[in-house]
Scaffold this motif. Structure first.
Motif, mmCIF file in Angstrom:
data_model
loop_
_atom_site.group_PDB
_atom_site.id
_atom_site.type_symbol
_atom_site.label_atom_id
_atom_site.label_comp_id
_atom_site.label_asym_id
_atom_site.label_seq_id
_atom_site.Cartn_x
_atom_site.Cartn_y
_atom_site.Cartn_z
ATOM 1 N N SER A 10 0.856 -1.171 0.000
ATOM 2 C CA SER A 10 0.000 0.000 0.000
ATOM 3 C C SER A 10 0.897 1.227 0.000
ATOM 4 O O SER A 10 1.785 1.337 0.842
ATOM 5 C CB SER A 10 -0.888 0.014 1.248
ATOM 6 N N PRO A 11 0.708 2.184 -0.921
ATOM 7 C CA PRO A 11 1.645 3.312 -0.981
ATOM 8 C C PRO A 11 1.573 4.239 0.212
ATOM 9 O O PRO A 11 2.590 4.810 0.613
ATOM 10 C CB PRO A 11 1.236 4.033 -2.274
ATOM 11 N N SER A 12 0.374 4.416 0.773
ATOM 12 C CA SER A 12 0.187 5.463 1.777
ATOM 13 C C SER A 12 -0.598 5.014 2.993
ATOM 14 O O SER A 12 -0.975 5.844 3.825
ATOM 15 C CB SER A 12 -0.532 6.655 1.134
ATOM 16 N N GLY A 13 -0.890 3.726 3.123
ATOM 17 C CA GLY A 13 -1.707 3.263 4.240
ATOM 18 C C GLY A 13 -3.183 3.252 3.899
ATOM 19 O O GLY A 13 -3.591 3.466 2.750
ATOM 20 N N GLY A 14 -4.009 3.018 4.933
ATOM 21 C CA GLY A 14 -5.441 2.868 4.722
ATOM 22 C C GLY A 14 -6.107 4.106 4.146
ATOM 23 O O GLY A 14 -5.798 5.236 4.527
ATOM 24 N N VAL A 15 -7.034 3.892 3.208
ATOM 25 C CA VAL A 15 -7.758 4.979 2.541
ATOM 26 C C VAL A 15 -9.259 4.754 2.747
ATOM 27 O O VAL A 15 -9.771 3.669 2.433
ATOM 28 C CB VAL A 15 -7.438 5.005 1.035
ATOM 29 N N PRO A 16 -9.999 5.740 3.256
ATOM 30 C CA PRO A 16 -11.447 5.563 3.394
ATOM 31 C C PRO A 16 -12.110 5.546 2.018
ATOM 32 O O PRO A 16 -11.823 6.394 1.169
ATOM 33 C CB PRO A 16 -11.870 6.799 4.189
ATOM 34 N N ILE A 17 -12.971 4.582 1.791
ATOM 35 C CA ILE A 17 -13.616 4.478 0.482
ATOM 36 C C ILE A 17 -15.111 4.766 0.533
ATOM 37 O O ILE A 17 -15.713 5.095 -0.492
ATOM 38 C CB ILE A 17 -13.370 3.095 -0.150
ATOM 39 N N GLU A 18 -15.720 4.650 1.714
ATOM 40 C CA GLU A 18 -17.131 5.004 1.825
ATOM 41 C C GLU A 18 -17.508 5.178 3.289
ATOM 42 O O GLU A 18 -16.882 4.615 4.185
ATOM 43 C CB GLU A 18 -18.026 3.940 1.183
ATOM 44 N N ALA A 19 -18.528 6.030 3.504
ATOM 45 C CA ALA A 19 -19.120 6.203 4.834
ATOM 46 C C ALA A 19 -20.628 6.081 4.673
ATOM 47 O O ALA A 19 -21.242 6.852 3.923
ATOM 48 C CB ALA A 19 -18.744 7.562 5.417
ATOM 49 N N THR A 20 -21.206 5.100 5.314
ATOM 50 C CA THR A 20 -22.641 4.841 5.173
ATOM 51 C C THR A 20 -23.314 4.851 6.541
ATOM 52 O O THR A 20 -22.685 4.579 7.565
ATOM 53 C CB THR A 20 -22.872 3.485 4.493
ATOM 54 N N ARG A 21 -24.624 5.148 6.543
ATOM 55 C CA ARG A 21 -25.388 5.220 7.783
ATOM 56 C C ARG A 21 -26.383 4.075 7.845
ATOM 57 O O ARG A 21 -27.053 3.777 6.865
ATOM 58 C CB ARG A 21 -26.125 6.558 7.865
ATOM 59 N N ALA A 22 -26.466 3.456 9.013
ATOM 60 C CA ALA A 22 -27.455 2.398 9.251
ATOM 61 C C ALA A 22 -27.622 2.214 10.747
ATOM 62 O O ALA A 22 -26.638 2.253 11.499
ATOM 63 C CB ALA A 22 -27.010 1.077 8.603
ATOM 64 N N ASN A 23 -28.865 2.054 11.161
ATOM 65 C CA ASN A 23 -29.188 1.778 12.571
ATOM 66 C C ASN A 23 -28.603 2.817 13.527
ATOM 67 O O ASN A 23 -28.087 2.489 14.610
ATOM 68 C CB ASN A 23 -28.682 0.373 12.946
ATOM 69 N N GLY A 24 -28.646 4.079 13.092
ATOM 70 C CA GLY A 24 -28.187 5.150 13.957
ATOM 71 C C GLY A 24 -26.689 5.228 14.123
ATOM 72 O O GLY A 24 -26.199 5.893 15.043
ATOM 73 N N GLN A 25 -25.953 4.556 13.244
ATOM 74 C CA GLN A 25 -24.487 4.595 13.293
ATOM 75 C C GLN A 25 -23.939 4.897 11.900
ATOM 76 O O GLN A 25 -24.619 4.706 10.893
ATOM 77 C CB GLN A 25 -23.926 3.262 13.789
ATOM 78 N N VAL A 26 -22.718 5.356 11.856
ATOM 79 C CA VAL A 26 -22.035 5.620 10.588
ATOM 80 C C VAL A 26 -20.816 4.710 10.509
ATOM 81 O O VAL A 26 -19.996 4.670 11.447
ATOM 82 C CB VAL A 26 -21.605 7.086 10.466
ATOM 83 N N THR A 27 -20.719 3.966 9.410
ATOM 84 C CA THR A 27 -19.608 3.033 9.219
ATOM 85 C C THR A 27 -18.695 3.545 8.109
ATOM 86 O O THR A 27 -19.152 3.830 6.996
ATOM 87 C CB THR A 27 -20.112 1.631 8.853
ATOM 88 N N VAL A 28 -17.412 3.671 8.406
ATOM 89 C CA VAL A 28 -16.405 4.086 7.432
ATOM 90 C C VAL A 28 -15.559 2.872 7.078
ATOM 91 O O VAL A 28 -14.961 2.247 7.956
ATOM 92 C CB VAL A 28 -15.496 5.195 7.995
ATOM 93 N N ARG A 29 -15.550 2.532 5.781
ATOM 94 C CA ARG A 29 -14.772 1.375 5.322
ATOM 95 C C ARG A 29 -13.489 1.844 4.645
ATOM 96 O O ARG A 29 -13.455 2.881 3.994
ATOM 97 C CB ARG A 29 -15.589 0.509 4.367
ATOM 98 N N PHE A 30 -12.434 1.031 4.788
ATOM 99 C CA PHE A 30 -11.110 1.391 4.301
ATOM 100 C C PHE A 30 -10.604 0.363 3.295
ATOM 101 O O PHE A 30 -10.955 -0.827 3.360
ATOM 102 C CB PHE A 30 -10.119 1.482 5.461
ATOM 103 N N ALA A 31 -9.777 0.815 2.382
ATOM 104 C CA ALA A 31 -9.075 -0.056 1.444
ATOM 105 C C ALA A 31 -7.577 0.232 1.558
ATOM 106 O O ALA A 31 -7.143 1.109 2.302
ATOM 107 C CB ALA A 31 -9.574 0.194 0.030
ATOM 108 N N ARG A 32 -6.791 -0.517 0.806
ATOM 109 C CA ARG A 32 -5.325 -0.374 0.749
ATOM 110 C C ARG A 32 -4.670 -0.582 2.120
ATOM 111 O O ARG A 32 -3.638 0.027 2.432
ATOM 112 C CB ARG A 32 -4.915 0.989 0.195
ATOM 113 N N LEU A 33 -5.258 -1.424 2.922
ATOM 114 C CA LEU A 33 -4.708 -1.680 4.251
ATOM 115 C C LEU A 33 -3.588 -2.703 4.196
ATOM 116 O O LEU A 33 -3.630 -3.652 3.409
ATOM 117 C CB LEU A 33 -5.808 -2.183 5.181
#
Length: 652
Positions: free
Chosen positions: A552-575
């Motif tokens: 990975s050139p630069s470490g983890g990169v956030p690819i999306e932030a979604t809302r469900a059940n009153g929470q927000v989930t941020v997913r990462f790639a290039r880990l």
């Protein structure tokens, strides 16, 4: 001889090189080859290599390099160019250019990968002033690692030659102490993974914004710089007239910024309300005045000089000595000069009609960028009339410290570090179409006041330089390190804005990557001394981006932030491995934000594989997620190898 042979053998490089020339066959009056082609140069491997120079119009130039032999015909102005065929890494070779009347030979030339290193002071920073410097310098002997340092200068027209001669240096304990630490550490680490010679070109200048490194065409394409470019052209033709034009622009800025009064036009009576300057031969930090001992920003100085009617009719020269760092000087409310060069004594020509009978008020806005500031030194300060009469200005000065809202005045277009295009024209243009693998860019500190523009400026610079060096030129950007206030609550931050602009500019460019440094800065020092880690992270980014290593050139990169059940989930790639924290049990400094300024709130964060789940009172309405935001935030999310970069992402 044994030393460079050992270096080549250690890297597994071919030794079938052309023998070194002992001397040129005949002296030449003018170099046939451009400034880049000097002894110990490194040329780019595995691609056609442009070589160019000057000779008499209509002459044939024969170029020899190893077994390659090509010719070129000079044009009507005497310029020529030829392309050497691609060669694998190796050397040393001899490069020879010859006409019917002259010959130039360049010796000890290697073929490998070439990188341009540029930016402001953190790129310029010397190896000798870094952590671990003694050991790094002592072990720096390496014939296959070389650097050319472009000397600092500016130009108002595009240059084909460097104003100050340059040379290629071989890495050794005698040379590396004054090399760019980031540039050197990058190459030193890269050579442990990529088995080729490396050539480095360091063209950097402390305090410089990005705009001076861009060409006129690049800024014109971005738009919004037309007035500044016109003012720059006016300065090249008539400095005094241009200073007046800039002074008028400064006054408009002051009024738009709600600056109090008109200090450039202070009257003799009002001047009595300013404090007496203790000693203009010393920097104001040394006056012992509370509020100035560690102050950076503008300080206004003023004094008066009384003239008779006959004296006032004359032209004159105003001499003020050295001023740190930038001065904008007025006489009777009219701007007469602007200089950005701390050690340079100021001498401003005053045309007849500038002065008047009675009291003339001289006002100097001295802008201190860092460290010591203001007037200093024992130079003669005087107003010298055309008839030779000198009016001393050594004493009688007063000063005024402006409020916070007017402490970042705009710089003039001809300012070498804060203006536009002049560093490109003097320090980048003469590099010509020299073939590169890539460019390293460590800059942004001086643009934190205009963070919203930086992504476009960075994209513009990359496109601009690729027109000069080739469309495949890779870019490796250093994200700004932590410096300044440590936030204890969500804040807005120009430093964070530039980091995000750097991240996005790299992610949106298939030939760019960035190095994260948010964990290795110093909140109290804009020049963090750990340049070794910066170099290694740039090397990792290069290995991934350029040499296609499975990293990975630069470490983890956030690819999306979604809302469900009153929470927000941020997913990462290039880990590289799973997400984790470098300290404590939970990730900190995540923020959930609404649309406007001041809507962000810290959120609870839970790690979940390649994601972070955020919760908090604002989760149901958040439109943005920010992480590690602020000038000098303390944050702890990493993967197995690298910290996660600060970021902002939209919630969908």
């Amino acid at each position: 001889m044994r030393l460079w042979l050992a270096g080549l053998i250690a890297l597994g490089l071919p030794l079938t090189a052309q023998p070194q020339a002992q001397a040129q066959d005949k002296p030449i009056q003018k170099a046939l080859l451009a400034d880049m082609f000097r002894d110990h140069a490194v040329l780019q491997r595995d691609r056609a290599v442009p070589v160019w120079g000057e000779a008499k119009p209509g002459e044939t130039v024969t170029l020899s390099f190893g077994s390659a032999r090509v010719t070129a015909l000079t044009d009507a102005t005497g310029h020529w160019r030829a392309d050497l065929p691609p060669l694998p890494a190796g050397g040393p070779y001899v490069l020879t250019a010859a006409t019917g009347t002259a010959k130039q030979t360049v010796s000890d030339v290697l073929v490998g990968d070439v990188f341009l290193c540029s930016g402001q002071s953190n790129m310029e920073w010397n190896l000798k002033d870094t952590i671990g410097a003694a050991d790094q310098i002592a072990t720096s002997q390496n014939n296959t690692l070389r650097m050319m340092t472009v000397q600092k200068t500016q130009a108002f027209t595009r240059q084909s030659h460097f104003a100050i001669p340059t040379e290629w240096q071989i890495a050794s304990p005698a040379t590396t102490p004054n090399w760019s630490a980031v540039c050197y550490n990058f190459a030193r680490d890269l050579q442990t993974h990529v088995n080729v010679p490396i050539g480095l070109i360091n063209a950097s200048w402390g305090g410089s914004k990005i705009q001076p490194w861009m060409s006129r065409g690049a800024l014109q394409k971005l738009g919004g710089y037309e007035d500044g470019l016109a003012m720059l052209d006016a300065y090249a033709a008539d400095q005094s007239k241009a200073a007046q034009t800039y002074g008028q622009a400064f006054m408009r800025w002051w009024q738009a910024s709600k600056g109090p009064g008109t200090p450039w036009a202070v009257t003799p009576r009002a001047l009595s309300g300013w404090a007496a300057a203790p000693d203009v031969s010393r920097n104001f930090e040394d006056w012992g005045v509370k509020g100035l001992s560690d102050y950076n920003g503008p300080l206004w100085y003023a004094t008066t000089v009384r003239l008779s009617a006959a004296e006032a009719k004359q032209g004159a020269t105003l001499s003020l000595g050295a001023i740190d760092d930038i001065d904008l000087t007025f006489v009777n409310g009219v701007a007469v000069g602007y200089t950005s060069a701390p050690p340079e004594p100021r001498h401003y020509k005053l045309a007849p009609g500038t002065l008047k009978a009675g009291d003339n008020v001289i006002v100097v806005q001295a802008v201190d960028l860092w460290a010591k500031g203001g007037m200093f030194g024992d130079a003669v300060r005087e107003l010298r009339l055309a008839n030779g009469t000198a009016k001393p200005l050594q004493s009688g000065w007063h000063y005024w410290q402006p409020p916070q809202n007017v402490r970042q005045p705009p710089t003039a277009p001809w300012d070498p570090t804060g203006g536009m295009i002049t560093l490109h024209q003097a320090m980048i243009a003469p590099i010509g179409p020299y073939a590169l693998t890539g460019a390293l860019w460590y800059q942004g500190e001086s643009n934190t006041g205009e963070a919203a523009k930086y992504e476009g400026l960075m994209a513009g610079l990359m496109a601009d330089w690729r027109q000069q060096f080739g469309p495949d030129t890779a870019f490796l950007l250093v994200q700004l390190a932590n410096f300044g206030a440590i936030p204890t609550a969500p804040v807005e931050s120009g430093w964070a804005g530039v980091r995000e602009a750097q991240r996005l500019a790299a992610l949106n460019d298939k030939r760019a990557a960035y190095a994260v440094t948010i964990d290795i800065g110093n909140p109290l020092d804009i020049h963090p001394r750990d340049k070794l880690t910066v170099g290694k992270r740039l090397s990792r980014a290069a290995q991934s981006l350029i040499y296609k290593a499975p990293l990975s050139p630069s470490g983890g990169v956030p690819i999306e932030a979604t809302r469900a059940n009153g929470q927000v989930t941020v997913r990462f790639a290039r880990l590289d491995g799973a997400l984790k924290t470098s300290s404590g049990d939970t990730a900190v400094r995540f923020e959930l934000c609404g649309e406007g300024v001041g809507t962000c709130q810290y959120a609870d964060a839970r790690l979940a594989g390649d994601a972070v789940v955020l919760s908090g009172p604002s989760a149901a309405m958040a439109t943005r997620v920010r992480y590690c935001w602020g000038d000098s935030p303390v944050c702890n999310l990493t993967d197995a190898t690298l910290p996660v970069s600060p970021f902002e992402i939209e919630v969908k």
